[in-house]
Scaffold this active site. Structure first.
Site, PDB file in Angstrom:
ATOM      1  CE  LYS A   1      -1.738   1.540   4.059  1.00  0.00           C
ATOM      2  NZ  LYS A   1      -1.486   2.941   4.398  1.00  0.00           N
ATOM      3  CG  ASN A   2       2.219   2.601   3.547  1.00  0.00           C
ATOM      4  OD1 ASN A   2       1.061   2.925   3.267  1.00  0.00           O
ATOM      5  ND2 ASN A   2       2.595   2.260   4.751  1.00  0.00           N
TER       6      ASN A   2
ATOM      7  CB  CYS B   1      -4.759  10.295  11.189  1.00  0.00           C
ATOM      8  SG  CYS B   1      -3.275   9.464  11.703  1.00  0.00           S
TER       9      CYS B   1
ATOM     10  NE  ARG C   1       0.923  10.226  10.209  1.00  0.00           N
ATOM     11  CZ  ARG C   1       0.297   9.266   9.518  1.00  0.00           C
ATOM     12  NH1 ARG C   1      -0.873   8.863   9.910  1.00  0.00           N
ATOM     13  NH2 ARG C   1       0.853   8.755   8.430  1.00  0.00           N
TER      14      ARG C   1
ATOM     15  CG  ASP D   1       3.064   1.264   9.520  1.00  0.00           C
ATOM     16  OD1 ASP D   1       3.282   1.498   8.321  1.00  0.00           O
ATOM     17  OD2 ASP D   1       2.814   2.157  10.347  1.00  0.00           O
TER      18      ASP D   1
HETATM   19  C1  EPZ Z   1       4.273   6.625   6.320  1.00  0.00           C
HETATM   20  O1  EPZ Z   1       3.585   7.716   6.900  1.00  0.00           O
HETATM   21  C2  EPZ Z   1       3.266   5.503   6.257  1.00  0.00           C
HETATM   22  N1  EPZ Z   1       2.142   5.908   5.432  1.00  0.00           N
HETATM   23  C3  EPZ Z   1       2.794   5.149   7.666  1.00  0.00           C
HETATM   24  O2  EPZ Z   1       1.980   3.987   7.546  1.00  0.00           O
HETATM   25  C4  EPZ Z   1       4.009   4.773   8.500  1.00  0.00           C
HETATM   26  O3  EPZ Z   1       3.581   4.554   9.829  1.00  0.00           O
HETATM   27  C5  EPZ Z   1       5.032   5.915   8.485  1.00  0.00           C
HETATM   28  O4  EPZ Z   1       5.384   6.210   7.118  1.00  0.00           O
HETATM   29  C6  EPZ Z   1       6.308   5.551   9.218  1.00  0.00           C
HETATM   30  O5  EPZ Z   1       6.872   4.423   8.649  1.00  0.00           O
HETATM   31  C7  EPZ Z   1       2.315   5.910   4.091  1.00  0.00           C
HETATM   32  O6  EPZ Z   1       3.373   5.601   3.582  1.00  0.00           O
HETATM   33  C8  EPZ Z   1       1.113   6.305   3.291  1.00  0.00           C
HETATM   34  P1  EPZ Z   1       6.653   9.809   8.306  1.00  0.00           P
HETATM   35  P2  EPZ Z   1       4.290   9.178   6.875  1.00  0.00           P
HETATM   36  O7  EPZ Z   1       6.597  11.069   7.538  1.00  0.00           O
HETATM   37  O8  EPZ Z   1       5.047   9.331   5.617  1.00  0.00           O
HETATM   38  C9  EPZ Z   1       6.965  13.068  11.683  1.00  0.00           C
HETATM   39  C10 EPZ Z   1       0.069   2.663   7.748  1.00  0.00           C
HETATM   40  O9  EPZ Z   1      -0.360   2.085   8.761  1.00  0.00           O
HETATM   41  N2  EPZ Z   1       6.919  14.043  10.585  1.00  0.00           N
HETATM   42  O10 EPZ Z   1       7.769   8.863   8.093  1.00  0.00           O
HETATM   43  O11 EPZ Z   1       3.272  10.196   7.238  1.00  0.00           O
HETATM   44  C11 EPZ Z   1       5.662  12.308  11.867  1.00  0.00           C
HETATM   45  O12 EPZ Z   1       4.756  13.031  12.672  1.00  0.00           O
HETATM   46  C12 EPZ Z   1       0.581   4.086   7.859  1.00  0.00           C
HETATM   47  O13 EPZ Z   1       0.194   2.135   6.632  1.00  0.00           O
HETATM   48  C13 EPZ Z   1       7.120  15.390  10.855  1.00  0.00           C
HETATM   49  O14 EPZ Z   1       7.294  15.781  12.005  1.00  0.00           O
HETATM   50  O15 EPZ Z   1       5.302   9.012   8.097  1.00  0.00           O
HETATM   51  C14 EPZ Z   1       6.133  11.044  12.528  1.00  0.00           C
HETATM   52  O16 EPZ Z   1       6.308  11.291  13.904  1.00  0.00           O
HETATM   53  C15 EPZ Z   1       0.337   4.686   9.238  1.00  0.00           C
HETATM   54  N3  EPZ Z   1       7.094  16.282   9.836  1.00  0.00           N
HETATM   55  C16 EPZ Z   1       7.505  10.794  11.909  1.00  0.00           C
HETATM   56  O17 EPZ Z   1       7.913  12.053  11.360  1.00  0.00           O
HETATM   57  C17 EPZ Z   1       6.893  15.877   8.534  1.00  0.00           C
HETATM   58  O18 EPZ Z   1       6.904  16.731   7.626  1.00  0.00           O
HETATM   59  C18 EPZ Z   1       7.514   9.772  10.789  1.00  0.00           C
HETATM   60  O19 EPZ Z   1       6.522  10.156   9.866  1.00  0.00           O
HETATM   61  C19 EPZ Z   1       6.703  14.501   8.275  1.00  0.00           C
HETATM   62  C20 EPZ Z   1       6.724  13.606   9.315  1.00  0.00           C
END
Ligand code: EPZ
Length: 432
Positions: A22-23, A117, A122, A305
């Site tokens: 999916k991701n 969410c 996020r 995840d």
């Molecule tokens: C991706 O989300 C996945 N979703 C998430 O999977 C997964 O949990 C996450 O990566 C971590 O592996 C998709 O790929 C669609 P991040 P993403 O940016 O990209 C912070 C599922 O269950 N952050 O790596 O949003 C954020 O708050 C979903 O399939 C910032 O602070 O995750 C988090 O604490 C849930 N500023 C951390 O970084 C930003 O601009 C990691 O988030 C971006 C992120």
């Protein structure tokens, strides 16, 4: 509305085939609009999130032709709008990938600002930091992110957090920028590598994906391609934990074992055995699982995840375990639902302290999000008696045919409307 109803206590046996990631698919389908040719994407999972993103892509004028439920042709030559409606981002946050794709291709994009969410706030500040470093001006007005640039120029970008979304989004915009972009502290998840490989198949020039420094040499344009999505590491991991928690023996096919190493290591540590093959893993657990300490980390660490599924498996293991969630501030909410099934779990800060109990008992529980929902199903498979999992629509956003795949492994599980007394009685009669 329908719910899952599960009669627990049976070990899972047999074979299950994993679908596309999916991701990875969410980033790749967004990138597909960057060419003015036809792009064919195969091994797509047939799940809610993918179908919503395809609707968003079609809404801006791209041609979307479903070949079958796992393959699609996309042609971005007739895109007539750079603005993505709020309705799509409200449904799936990952619509924000269209920001990087449209900004890269048309130097202009407008996408609704995603809200938080159930697992956390996020933010997307790192995405915006990257776009601005490439020369875009980014405004947030009336809940919309507007990004625009005369031209995009390569730059040296340091991510404050190894964000998956920011890495993929910036990579897309940088593909068509002038000159070299270097992303430092980039995320290394398999789906980041898959997105980079896909962009390269369209003629981009990206090196270093999978490491924490990605180097992108901007090209003039991208062209059509045919590409197949990698297997879903998290779907695979979910079935691995379901097999171990129910003391079963399951062959999980169509996986890349390397992507599962952190999950395999933890399962071996708590007493399950994981046999690795070229494109499959076999999980066998005879006795009661042991305890462990685990902390979620960016890849190649233990995936956030997989955190709820791990916790569900540890509720009936021997001894006390600690699961620490470092990525999201609200991803332990489901613990209260497990407690209603007899689990002995206390949340202290961002850690769940789990004292293994002999067994769980079935209850009516509610899925607060996608992965926690899958974890509650695992708990229901282990529990004595009947469990009803509500809000299955969360689970079906990320898992294709979840109950049918579980039934194929011998799970006594069905998707019915539990308000329909007759259907409930019929299920209970059939399984008792
Ligand atoms: C991706 O989300 C996945 N979703 C998430 O999977 C997964 O949990 C996450 O990566 C971590 O592996 C998709 O790929 C669609 P991040 P993403 O940016 O990209 C912070 C599922 O269950 N952050 O790596 O949003 C954020 O708050 C979903 O399939 C910032 O602070 O995750 C988090 O604490 C849930 N500023 C951390 O970084 C930003 O601009 C990691 O988030 C971006 C992120």
């Amino acid at each position: 509305m329908e719910q899952y109803i599960i009669k627990g206590g049976k070990a899972l046996h047999g074979e299950v085939t994993i679908g596309g990631a999916k991701n990875a698919a969410l980033g790749i389908l967004s990138a597909a609009i960057m060419a003015d040719d036809t792009v064919t994407v195969e091994n797509l999972p047939d799940i809610g999130d993918i179908n919503v993103l395809l609707q968003a892509i079609e809404k801006i004028g791209a041609k979307v032709e479903r070949i079958d439920k796992h393959s699609v042709k996309i042609n971005g030559s007739n895109i007539n709008s750079m603005s993505i409606d709020y309705e799509f981002i409200r449904k799936i946050r990952a619509s924000y990938y269209l920001l990087g794709a449209l900004l890269g291709k048309y130097k202009k994009a407008q996408v609704a600002l995603p809200g938080g969410c159930n697992i956390g706030s996020r933010p997307i500040d790192q995405h915006i930091k990257g776009f601005e470093a490439l020369g875009a001006s980014v405004k947030i007005e009336h809940g919309m992110i507007q990004a625009e640039a005369e031209e995009l120029k390569g730059n040296h970008i340091y991510l404050d957090i190894a964000s998956v979304g920011a890495t993929i989004n910036i990579m897309m915009a940088a593909c068509l920028a002038d000159g070299i972009t270097i992303i430092e502290n980039s995320a290394k998840e398999p789906h980041v590598v898959d997105a980079a490989n896909f962009l390269n198949s369209m003629g981009a020039s990206i090196k270093g994906a999978g490491t924490d420094v990605i180097r992108i040499k901007g090209v003039k344009s991208l062209s059509g391609s045919e590409y197949a999505i990698i297997p879903d590491q998290i779907e695979a991991g979910t079935f691995m934990f379901a097999a171990a928690a129910t003391k079963g023996d399951v062959l999980i096919k169509n996986v890349i074992p390397k992507h599962l190493e952190a999950i395999t290591a933890k399962l071996n540590e708590i007493g399950a055995s994981v046999e690795e093959y070229d494109d499959a893993v076999r999980v066998i657990a005879a006795g009661r699982l042991g305890h462990t300490h685990v902390k979620t980390l960016p890849y190649p660490g233990f995936p956030t995840d997989m955190q709820p599924q791990m916790t569900a498996a540890l509720t009936t293991s021997e001894g006390t375990s600690i699961v620490t969630e470092t990525m999201f501030e609200n991803r332990l909410k489901y613990v209260d639902e497990l407690s209603r099934m007899g689990a002995d779990i206390k949340v202290e800060g961002n850690s769940a302290v789990i004292v293994g109990v002999k067994g769980l008992t079935g209850a009516i529980v509610s899925a607060p999000d996608l992965r926690a929902g899958a974890a509650l199903v695992i708990a229901g498979l282990v529990a004595e008696g009947f469990t009803v999992v509500e809000q299955v629509e969360y689970i079906e956003r990320g898992y294709e045919n979840f109950e049918r795949k579980m039934q194929g492994l011998g799970a006594t599980m069905a998707k019915i409307d539990i308000e329909d007394e007759k259907a409930v009685q019929k299920f209970k009669l059939k399984v008792s």
